[in-house]
Design a protein around this motif. Sequence first.
Motif, PDB file in Angstrom:
ATOM      1  N   TYR A 468      41.323 -40.968  37.300  1.00 55.00           N
ATOM      2  CA  TYR A 468      40.719 -39.817  36.639  1.00 55.00           C
ATOM      3  C   TYR A 468      39.998 -40.187  35.338  1.00 55.00           C
ATOM      4  O   TYR A 468      39.121 -39.457  34.895  1.00 55.00           O
ATOM      5  N   TRP A 473      34.928 -40.894  40.296  1.00 54.57           N
ATOM      6  CA  TRP A 473      34.212 -40.433  41.472  1.00 54.57           C
ATOM      7  C   TRP A 473      35.153 -39.688  42.413  1.00 54.57           C
ATOM      8  O   TRP A 473      36.359 -39.833  42.344  1.00 54.57           O
ATOM      9  N   SER A 474      34.589 -38.901  43.296  1.00 61.13           N
ATOM     10  CA  SER A 474      35.412 -38.220  44.306  1.00 61.13           C
ATOM     11  C   SER A 474      35.365 -38.948  45.640  1.00 61.13           C
ATOM     12  O   SER A 474      36.330 -38.906  46.409  1.00 61.13           O
ATOM     13  N   GLU A 475      34.245 -39.630  45.945  1.00 62.39           N
ATOM     14  CA  GLU A 475      34.100 -40.378  47.193  1.00 62.39           C
ATOM     15  C   GLU A 475      33.429 -41.710  46.892  1.00 62.39           C
ATOM     16  O   GLU A 475      32.584 -41.810  46.000  1.00 62.39           O
ATOM     17  N   LEU A 617      29.923 -38.131  43.527  1.00 61.56           N
ATOM     18  CA  LEU A 617      30.597 -36.865  43.297  1.00 61.56           C
ATOM     19  C   LEU A 617      30.131 -35.918  44.396  1.00 61.56           C
ATOM     20  O   LEU A 617      28.941 -35.625  44.513  1.00 61.56           O
ATOM     21  N   ALA A 620      33.593 -30.214  47.055  1.00 63.53           N
ATOM     22  CA  ALA A 620      34.782 -30.166  47.907  1.00 63.53           C
ATOM     23  C   ALA A 620      34.527 -29.404  49.199  1.00 63.53           C
ATOM     24  O   ALA A 620      35.017 -29.799  50.265  1.00 63.53           O
ATOM     25  N   ARG A 623      32.606 -31.535  51.994  1.00 64.55           N
ATOM     26  CA  ARG A 623      33.070 -32.861  52.380  1.00 64.55           C
ATOM     27  C   ARG A 623      33.092 -33.081  53.896  1.00 64.55           C
ATOM     28  O   ARG A 623      32.759 -34.169  54.366  1.00 64.55           O
ATOM     29  N   SER A 641      38.417 -41.768  49.574  1.00 61.90           N
ATOM     30  CA  SER A 641      38.448 -40.469  48.908  1.00 61.90           C
ATOM     31  C   SER A 641      39.490 -40.528  47.802  1.00 61.90           C
ATOM     32  O   SER A 641      40.637 -40.905  48.045  1.00 61.90           O
ATOM     33  N   ARG A 642      39.080 -40.178  46.589  1.00 62.92           N
ATOM     34  CA  ARG A 642      40.028 -40.211  45.486  1.00 62.92           C
ATOM     35  C   ARG A 642      41.187 -39.262  45.725  1.00 62.92           C
ATOM     36  O   ARG A 642      42.349 -39.622  45.508  1.00 62.92           O
ATOM     37  N   ASP A 643      40.917 -38.066  46.182  1.00 62.41           N
ATOM     38  CA  ASP A 643      41.988 -37.090  46.386  1.00 62.41           C
ATOM     39  C   ASP A 643      42.976 -37.567  47.438  1.00 62.41           C
ATOM     40  O   ASP A 643      44.194 -37.429  47.271  1.00 62.41           O
TER      41      ASP A 643
END
Length: 789
Positions: A468, A473-475, A617, A620, A623, A641-643
């Motif tokens: 974080y 990044w998210s992906e 980024l 959501a 995706r 994927s970060r999540d």
Amino acid sequence: MRPAPLDRKLLRDLWRLKWQVLAIALLIVCGVSVAVMAFSAQRALAQAQAAFYADTRFADVFAQARRAPLSRVQALTRIDGVTAVDARIVESGLMDVPGLSRPAVARVISLPQDDDRALNQIRLVRGRMPAPSSRDEVVALNTFLDAANVRLGDRLTTVLEGRSFTFTIVGGALSPEYVYVPASESFMPDDAHQGVFWAPRATVERAAGMTGAFNAVALRLAPGASLPAVLQDVDRILAPYGGLAAQGREDQPSHAFLDAELKELSTSASILPPVFLIIAAALVHLVVSRLVDAEREQIGLLKAFGYRDLEAAQPYLKTAAAIGLVGALGGGLAGALLGAAIVDLYRDYFRFPNLTVEFHWAAFLAAAAVAVGATLAGSISAVRRAAALSPAIAMQPLRPALYRRGLLDRLAPGPSIDQATRMIVRNLERFPVRAGLAVAGLAASLSLLVGVQFMFDSFDRLIDQAYYRIQRWSESVGFAEARSVASAAELGRLPGVLAVEPVRTAGARLKANGRQELTRVVGLTPGAAFDRPLDAQGRPIPLKGRGVVISEALAKRLDLAAGDTVRVEIVQGRGGSASLPVTALARDYSGFTAYIDRRELNRIMGEGDLASGAHMLVAADRRPAFYAAIERTPQIVGSSSRDDTVAAFRQVMIEAFETTMVFYVGFAAAIAFGVAYNTSRIALSERSRDLATLRVLGFGQGECAYILTGELVVLALAAVPLGILGGNALAQGLAVAYSREEVRLPPVITAGSYGAALAAYFAAVALAGVLVARRIWGFDLVSVLKTRE
């Protein structure tokens, strides 16, 4: 056969002191059980590893190239010390798996043509092997089949080198290379998104367009062969074909993680048991000393009737030995159960054909011997006093205690403090050594409670820092081959992509001060927002010109500081090298990493402004469409994927560490209870006559209980600052002991963890105090006052 008189006395003493004996034995149970658990689990893993490696001919050296002709296998075979060479094709791509929202990574590997000489052989656990003449049959890694809920007969499609490859899964297998499969951008497993497949060589050649070539090779070495020399020769032979730096078995990801786990088990067995046994020895000293003082007259009578010194002292030595033996037996049983539980957890992460736990008799016998030795050592001082007593002196009443004005009387004279509180303080002042031992034991329990809490706080800090604050990044996607930055920017046109930042990563060997480390260099755009090194204060570090920013751990390994110069040798692509100034050190808890301006990295490699991947980024709600789009992009062969990574990380931590932490918290609470109970029980034994006298003089039961438990409260409170300091020191030590190359644990303890540790500590102390204090309500005043004590 009737026991001897002294043995009958021993049995009566053990029964009379049964609760104190059990409280001390509980500490020994904890210490012995940790040793048995750790060594049993370690041996189970080591034996499973050794047997699997031997059965599958696990290689000693691993290397990769972009595309090397099969003719170079002969050159590799001629390297001094090499006994076997297995060249294969390994290609990766993305694939859609029904039931998964994000595409999985498919790694397709060619099967050897000669099974008898093959290395890293797979072991079939279900189904069958592909038919040699088949064009689309594969065997899948069994962990992927289980995690992704894929069945035999299912058909999946991936893209290899721009070619669509649809295959049928006909079997499930285990492999020594993939006992543990870490996910990309993480060292934690993600079995559902990490598919490994084996197919006949002809099938993989057609799918990847690599006829007559190989891009991965494994080598077996003869005993005594020089590993550095072999690695150098392999690099030399494969360099013209885009070879990456060869690595030994110790750097192979699956083996390295398993090896680190084995070392952690040794650490657990080395750090914790001595703490329990030292405290148990101190409590034995207190109990046996109290017993000797209370039985002076009996000791004198025994000697007067002709018993020798050693015979008179034997019951006390046997009492100490009995405590150690009871604890050791209980610890062996508990250790066997805990060892089985730990191995059950390991089966979820380390996939061996046969992973079974056996009771480690050597560890048990050694721990039991140390436990009995510790209790005997704790009793030596009291036993020597018993042996030294002459009958005439022993049969005399003890000299009355000398009472004098203490510190409290001088500081607060008069009625400002009630008599009950004065009695508590005066008694503590009379026995400073006993009070000190009790405080030390209680502080040790609190230290352990505080120290083990750092695990959860540390992982929270690591996640926050790595996913974080540094990587925002998210992906993330990886390319099959480096592409131009302009082409990478086109990813911004994919569904849901809000921003894109290209990144170039390369394997490199960093050299400085006569040391070297094989790591990765991350080339970033100056001012990048999605991946940025941070300093110790959490501030972004700018990338300056030709300078390089390295992680603190890497700087320590190479003995570097800001302002020094490091030699960077790229070990992939066209290679290249340069001596660069270290401009700053980054606080990075995950891996040995060096950061550099992407353009400078490409200049060193002699290439244009290229990117090996991109951080993005992604909205959501878009995706699913984004994932579907990258599956259709042939150049993209990796996705993270970060999540998903963070969720998997937390899930693994909950499963792996929650059980372990329950053990350790229970052990620490056992220390607090054992110390508190024995301290209070000894105080009750010594002061029962005094408390009964106070009852006769008009003191209530509550006031007597206050006098008895007040000492314990003072000792428990005095131990708190020492316990907190010790817990922080223990957290620092555990952070170092449990850190690995792929992750280092920050020694962080939050206020909530301090609160949880203190709550467990005071609960254990309170339970012990209540169990002893309730005896006051059962006092038979007449019988208590008739006794000498």
